[in-house]
Motif scaffolding. Structure first.
Motif, PDB file in Angstrom:
ATOM      1  N   LYS A  23       0.830  -1.213   0.000  1.00  0.00           N
ATOM      2  CA  LYS A  23       0.000   0.000   0.000  1.00  0.00           C
ATOM      3  C   LYS A  23       0.864   1.263   0.000  1.00  0.00           C
ATOM      4  O   LYS A  23       0.345   2.370   0.084  1.00  0.00           O
ATOM      5  N   ASP A 124     -16.082   5.464  -7.743  1.00  0.00           N
ATOM      6  CA  ASP A 124     -14.971   5.253  -6.811  1.00  0.00           C
ATOM      7  C   ASP A 124     -14.107   4.098  -7.319  1.00  0.00           C
ATOM      8  O   ASP A 124     -14.491   2.932  -7.189  1.00  0.00           O
ATOM      9  N   ASN A 126     -11.490   2.733  -6.160  1.00  0.00           N
ATOM     10  CA  ASN A 126     -11.078   1.797  -5.114  1.00  0.00           C
ATOM     11  C   ASN A 126     -12.194   0.803  -4.786  1.00  0.00           C
ATOM     12  O   ASN A 126     -11.935  -0.382  -4.545  1.00  0.00           O
ATOM     13  N   TYR A 129     -12.281  -1.603  -7.574  1.00  0.00           N
ATOM     14  CA  TYR A 129     -11.153  -2.537  -7.504  1.00  0.00           C
ATOM     15  C   TYR A 129     -11.460  -3.717  -6.581  1.00  0.00           C
ATOM     16  O   TYR A 129     -11.106  -4.862  -6.892  1.00  0.00           O
ATOM     17  N   ALA A 130     -12.091  -3.454  -5.457  1.00  0.00           N
ATOM     18  CA  ALA A 130     -12.412  -4.532  -4.516  1.00  0.00           C
ATOM     19  C   ALA A 130     -13.287  -5.586  -5.176  1.00  0.00           C
ATOM     20  O   ALA A 130     -13.063  -6.796  -5.000  1.00  0.00           O
ATOM     21  N   PHE A 161      -1.272  -2.652  -5.598  1.00  0.00           N
ATOM     22  CA  PHE A 161      -1.255  -1.193  -5.677  1.00  0.00           C
ATOM     23  C   PHE A 161      -1.323  -0.718  -7.123  1.00  0.00           C
ATOM     24  O   PHE A 161      -2.058   0.218  -7.457  1.00  0.00           O
ATOM     25  N   GLN A 164      -4.670  -1.398  -8.799  1.00  0.00           N
ATOM     26  CA  GLN A 164      -5.635  -0.437  -8.279  1.00  0.00           C
ATOM     27  C   GLN A 164      -5.396   0.941  -8.880  1.00  0.00           C
ATOM     28  O   GLN A 164      -6.337   1.648  -9.254  1.00  0.00           O
ATOM     29  N   HIS A 168      -7.557   4.291 -11.737  1.00  0.00           N
ATOM     30  CA  HIS A 168      -7.736   5.725 -11.566  1.00  0.00           C
ATOM     31  C   HIS A 168      -7.545   6.470 -12.892  1.00  0.00           C
ATOM     32  O   HIS A 168      -7.795   7.679 -12.954  1.00  0.00           O
TER      33      HIS A 168
END
Length: 222
Positions: A23, A124, A126, A129-130, A161, A164, A168
């Motif tokens: 991270k 979002d 993130n 990504y989950a 990382f 993810q 973006h």
């Protein structure tokens, strides 16, 4: 000889540090001080030293005699190589999943794809990504090859990382979801070669996509 308790503590510390490094709580080249880590985890230096040794085996840190242990993040060339391997691993998982998945495993992939779609409107990356991670893991599981799954999961975690971060990039989550839809159709129809081709292209970050990722990382002081 270490006790089982010491080994368990070292394993826990190594796992926690791995996540922190992935991270990017610790930047590339940062020295990991054993005394500071001992205080952070409330333990003696012995399990910390063992944990750092374990991390050295993964390539996340490098240990230099009389100098200490330093975080090692991949550079652009190594990152590209890792994504190339990840693409091939996922292609293999997709090919096997299309040939072997039972009805419940296909349904798990379908549900994960739906969850990805539900995450898109929030905007979002993130959160997307989950759900994206779950989609890929469902394909791994459906491959029926535990050795391959282990390799894929480990590299997926190593690239966490960066995978993810690429979400973006403008428009990438929507593109990713569209690619998922095609992958799902190939697996549902049992077309292993098609599933492999689509997953390879989905995961690879060559050309302009890789250039955009590196630029974005540079802006975040990579």
């Amino acid at each position: 000889m270490q006790s089982r308790g010491d080994q368990s503590t070292a394993h826990r510390i190594a796992a926690d540090l791995e996540i922190a490094i992935l991270k990017r709580e610790f930047e590339n080249g940062v020295r990991l001080d054993e005394n500071e880590l001992s205080a952070r985890f409330g333990v003696s230096r012995t399990p910390v030293r063992e944990a750092l040794g374990r991390l050295a085996l993964t390539g996340l840190v490098v240990q230099m005699p009389r100098r200490g242990t330093f975080v090692r993040q991949p550079g652009p060339a190594e990152l590209l190589e890792m994504f190339e391997v990840m693409a091939e691993l996922e292609a293999s998982c997709g090919r096997l999943a299309a040939r072997r998945a039972d009805a419940s495993q296909v349904e798990a992939i379908r549900k994960a794809d739906t969850a990805c779609g539900n995450a898109l409107p929030a905007g979002d990356p993130n959160a997307y990504y989950a759900e994206n991670e779950t989609f890929h893991q469902a394909i791994y599981d459906a491959s029926g090859n535990r050795f391959l799954v282990g390799k894929a999961l480990r590299l997926q975690r190593r690239l966490m990382f960066f995978r993810q971060m690429q979400l973006h990039l403008r428009g990438r989550p929507a593109e990713s979801r569209a690619e998922h839809a095609a992958i799902l159709v190939a697996i549902e129809s049992g077309d292993g070669d098609r599933a492999a081709t689509l997953l390879r292209a989905h995961v690879a970050v060559q050309g302009e996509k890789f250039h955009s990722l590196v630029v974005h990382l540079n802006r975040n002081e990579w």
